[in-house]
Design a protein around this motif. Structure first.
Motif, PDB file in Angstrom:
ATOM      1  N   MET A   1       0.838  -1.179   0.000  1.00 31.19           N
ATOM      2  CA  MET A   1       0.000   0.000   0.000  1.00 31.19           C
ATOM      3  C   MET A   1       0.882   1.241   0.000  1.00 31.19           C
ATOM      4  O   MET A   1       1.930   1.264   0.619  1.00 31.19           O
ATOM      5  CB  MET A   1      -0.895  -0.016   1.245  1.00 31.19           C
ATOM      6  N   LEU A   2       0.442   2.250  -0.712  1.00 33.96           N
ATOM      7  CA  LEU A   2       1.155   3.520  -0.762  1.00 33.96           C
ATOM      8  C   LEU A   2       0.271   4.607  -0.164  1.00 33.96           C
ATOM      9  O   LEU A   2      -0.904   4.716  -0.509  1.00 33.96           O
ATOM     10  CB  LEU A   2       1.473   3.903  -2.208  1.00 33.96           C
ATOM     11  N   LYS A   3       0.831   5.397   0.723  1.00 34.33           N
ATOM     12  CA  LYS A   3       0.106   6.534   1.273  1.00 34.33           C
ATOM     13  C   LYS A   3       0.921   7.783   0.943  1.00 34.33           C
ATOM     14  O   LYS A   3       2.088   7.880   1.323  1.00 34.33           O
ATOM     15  CB  LYS A   3      -0.068   6.382   2.775  1.00 34.33           C
ATOM     16  N   LYS A   4       0.307   8.720   0.216  1.00 29.78           N
ATOM     17  CA  LYS A   4       1.004   9.923  -0.222  1.00 29.78           C
ATOM     18  C   LYS A   4       0.495  11.134   0.540  1.00 29.78           C
ATOM     19  O   LYS A   4      -0.704  11.267   0.781  1.00 29.78           O
ATOM     20  CB  LYS A   4       0.787  10.150  -1.716  1.00 29.78           C
ATOM     21  N   ARG A   5       1.446  12.003   0.874  1.00 33.53           N
ATOM     22  CA  ARG A   5       1.099  13.261   1.539  1.00 33.53           C
ATOM     23  C   ARG A   5       1.827  14.380   0.807  1.00 33.53           C
ATOM     24  O   ARG A   5       3.063  14.386   0.734  1.00 33.53           O
ATOM     25  CB  ARG A   5       1.523  13.200   2.997  1.00 33.53           C
ATOM     26  N   PHE A   6       1.053  15.313   0.253  1.00 38.57           N
ATOM     27  CA  PHE A   6       1.618  16.425  -0.503  1.00 38.57           C
ATOM     28  C   PHE A   6       1.683  17.665   0.384  1.00 38.57           C
ATOM     29  O   PHE A   6       0.795  17.903   1.202  1.00 38.57           O
ATOM     30  CB  PHE A   6       0.763  16.712  -1.745  1.00 38.57           C
ATOM     31  N   PHE A   7       2.740  18.449   0.188  1.00 35.91           N
ATOM     32  CA  PHE A   7       2.939  19.673   0.961  1.00 35.91           C
ATOM     33  C   PHE A   7       2.826  20.889   0.051  1.00 35.91           C
ATOM     34  O   PHE A   7       3.391  20.905  -1.040  1.00 35.91           O
ATOM     35  CB  PHE A   7       4.328  19.666   1.609  1.00 35.91           C
ATOM     36  N   LYS A   8       2.116  21.906   0.504  1.00 39.06           N
ATOM     37  CA  LYS A   8       2.020  23.145  -0.268  1.00 39.06           C
ATOM     38  C   LYS A   8       3.319  23.940  -0.192  1.00 39.06           C
ATOM     39  O   LYS A   8       3.676  24.654  -1.116  1.00 39.06           O
ATOM     40  CB  LYS A   8       0.871  24.013   0.250  1.00 39.06           C
ATOM     41  N   SER A   9       4.010  23.819   0.935  1.00 40.01           N
ATOM     42  CA  SER A   9       5.198  24.630   1.173  1.00 40.01           C
ATOM     43  C   SER A   9       6.499  24.011   0.645  1.00 40.01           C
ATOM     44  O   SER A   9       7.535  24.654   0.672  1.00 40.01           O
ATOM     45  CB  SER A   9       5.353  24.894   2.670  1.00 40.01           C
ATOM     46  N   LYS A  10       6.443  22.763   0.194  1.00 42.39           N
ATOM     47  CA  LYS A  10       7.658  22.092  -0.300  1.00 42.39           C
ATOM     48  C   LYS A  10       7.371  21.399  -1.623  1.00 42.39           C
ATOM     49  O   LYS A  10       6.256  20.938  -1.850  1.00 42.39           O
ATOM     50  CB  LYS A  10       8.140  21.038   0.702  1.00 42.39           C
ATOM     51  N   PRO A  11       8.396  21.298  -2.475  1.00 47.08           N
ATOM     52  CA  PRO A  11       8.208  20.613  -3.763  1.00 47.08           C
ATOM     53  C   PRO A  11       8.381  19.098  -3.645  1.00 47.08           C
ATOM     54  O   PRO A  11       8.946  18.449  -4.516  1.00 47.08           O
ATOM     55  CB  PRO A  11       9.292  21.233  -4.640  1.00 47.08           C
ATOM     56  N   THR A  12       7.919  18.539  -2.525  1.00 46.05           N
ATOM     57  CA  THR A  12       8.102  17.108  -2.282  1.00 46.05           C
ATOM     58  C   THR A  12       6.781  16.451  -1.911  1.00 46.05           C
ATOM     59  O   THR A  12       5.806  17.108  -1.569  1.00 46.05           O
ATOM     60  CB  THR A  12       9.123  16.862  -1.147  1.00 46.05           C
ATOM     61  N   CYS A  13       6.817  15.139  -1.977  1.00 44.19           N
ATOM     62  CA  CYS A  13       5.680  14.295  -1.597  1.00 44.19           C
ATOM     63  C   CYS A  13       6.218  13.251  -0.620  1.00 44.19           C
ATOM     64  O   CYS A  13       7.204  12.570  -0.911  1.00 44.19           O
ATOM     65  CB  CYS A  13       5.104  13.619  -2.839  1.00 44.19           C
ATOM     66  N   GLN A  14       5.589  13.146   0.529  1.00 43.04           N
ATOM     67  CA  GLN A  14       5.982  12.138   1.514  1.00 43.04           C
ATOM     68  C   GLN A  14       5.191  10.867   1.203  1.00 43.04           C
ATOM     69  O   GLN A  14       3.960  10.888   1.186  1.00 43.04           O
ATOM     70  CB  GLN A  14       5.658  12.653   2.912  1.00 43.04           C
ATOM     71  N   VAL A  15       5.909   9.787   0.940  1.00 43.85           N
ATOM     72  CA  VAL A  15       5.255   8.525   0.585  1.00 43.85           C
ATOM     73  C   VAL A  15       5.588   7.477   1.646  1.00 43.85           C
ATOM     74  O   VAL A  15       6.756   7.250   1.949  1.00 43.85           O
ATOM     75  CB  VAL A  15       5.706   8.020  -0.804  1.00 43.85           C
ATOM     76  N   THR A  16       4.549   6.876   2.192  1.00 45.01           N
ATOM     77  CA  THR A  16       4.739   5.770   3.128  1.00 45.01           C
ATOM     78  C   THR A  16       4.451   4.484   2.361  1.00 45.01           C
ATOM     79  O   THR A  16       3.387   4.319   1.779  1.00 45.01           O
ATOM     80  CB  THR A  16       3.815   5.897   4.348  1.00 45.01           C
ATOM     81  N   PHE A  17       5.443   3.610   2.351  1.00 44.81           N
ATOM     82  CA  PHE A  17       5.374   2.324   1.659  1.00 44.81           C
ATOM     83  C   PHE A  17       5.067   1.242   2.693  1.00 44.81           C
ATOM     84  O   PHE A  17       5.712   1.191   3.739  1.00 44.81           O
ATOM     85  CB  PHE A  17       6.715   2.005   0.991  1.00 44.81           C
ATOM     86  N   HIS A  18       4.092   0.389   2.406  1.00 45.57           N
ATOM     87  CA  HIS A  18       3.711  -0.725   3.279  1.00 45.57           C
ATOM     88  C   HIS A  18       3.925  -2.031   2.527  1.00 45.57           C
ATOM     89  O   HIS A  18       3.437  -2.177   1.406  1.00 45.57           O
ATOM     90  CB  HIS A  18       2.231  -0.642   3.658  1.00 45.57           C
ATOM     91  N   LEU A  19       4.619  -2.958   3.144  1.00 46.98           N
ATOM     92  CA  LEU A  19       4.794  -4.280   2.549  1.00 46.98           C
ATOM     93  C   LEU A  19       3.423  -4.927   2.389  1.00 46.98           C
ATOM     94  O   LEU A  19       2.597  -4.863   3.308  1.00 46.98           O
ATOM     95  CB  LEU A  19       5.680  -5.138   3.450  1.00 46.98           C
ATOM     96  N   PRO A  20       3.130  -5.514   1.232  1.00 39.34           N
ATOM     97  CA  PRO A  20       1.815  -6.123   1.026  1.00 39.34           C
ATOM     98  C   PRO A  20       1.493  -7.177   2.092  1.00 39.34           C
ATOM     99  O   PRO A  20       2.368  -7.926   2.530  1.00 39.34           O
ATOM    100  CB  PRO A  20       1.938  -6.773  -0.356  1.00 39.34           C
ATOM    101  N   GLN A  21       0.225  -7.201   2.494  1.00 42.66           N
ATOM    102  CA  GLN A  21      -0.217  -8.203   3.461  1.00 42.66           C
ATOM    103  C   GLN A  21      -0.015  -9.586   2.875  1.00 42.66           C
ATOM    104  O   GLN A  21      -0.124  -9.789   1.683  1.00 42.66           O
ATOM    105  CB  GLN A  21      -1.683  -7.997   3.801  1.00 42.66           C
ATOM    106  N   GLY A  22       0.283 -10.513   3.723  1.00 36.62           N
ATOM    107  CA  GLY A  22       0.475 -11.883   3.273  1.00 36.62           C
ATOM    108  C   GLY A  22       1.926 -12.227   2.981  1.00 36.62           C
ATOM    109  O   GLY A  22       2.275 -13.394   2.876  1.00 36.62           O
ATOM    110  N   VAL A  23       2.786 -11.214   2.846  1.00 39.05           N
ATOM    111  CA  VAL A  23       4.212 -11.472   2.636  1.00 39.05           C
ATOM    112  C   VAL A  23       4.838 -11.743   4.000  1.00 39.05           C
ATOM    113  O   VAL A  23       4.774 -10.910   4.905  1.00 39.05           O
ATOM    114  CB  VAL A  23       4.914 -10.266   1.944  1.00 39.05           C
TER     115      VAL A  23
END
Length: 99
Positions: A1-23
């Motif tokens: 699963m990918l969870k993205k968080r965008f910032f208005k004040s920075k030219p970046t995106c914070q992405v949280t990566f989750h190992l797929p369930q069942g692995v």
């Protein structure tokens, strides 16, 4: 699963990566374009039964990635934005950092 968080004040995106369930993992890491495919650069940590890590990436980009599990098993993310063929054996997951 990918969870993205965008910032208005920075030219970046914070992405949280989750190992797929069942692995089944005793250790896991994230490797991709953003860390020169260095499987030691972004280890995943198990929090409340879920393996995850967070990376800050430039906006408006596409990054290929995969999870390395138990030091030898490569896994894709079933929630990736898309997949592209790799030059080894199969596909790489892709995260797109566009809103």
């Amino acid at each position: 699963m990918l969870k993205k968080r965008f910032f208005k004040s920075k030219p970046t995106c914070q992405v949280t990566f989750h190992l797929p369930q069942g692995v089944q993992a005793s250790k896991a890491s994230l490797a991709g374009d953003f860390n020169s495919w260095d499987d030691s650069a972004n280890p995943l940590k198990k929090v409340k039964g879920v393996w995850k890590t967070t990376v800050e990436l430039d906006k408006e980009q596409e990054y290929q990635f995969r999870y390395l599990v138990n030091g030898s098993e490569w896994h894709n993310d079933e929630a990736a934005d898309k997949y592209v063929p790799n030059n080894i054996n199969g596909d790489n997951s892709v995260v797109v950092t566009t809103k």
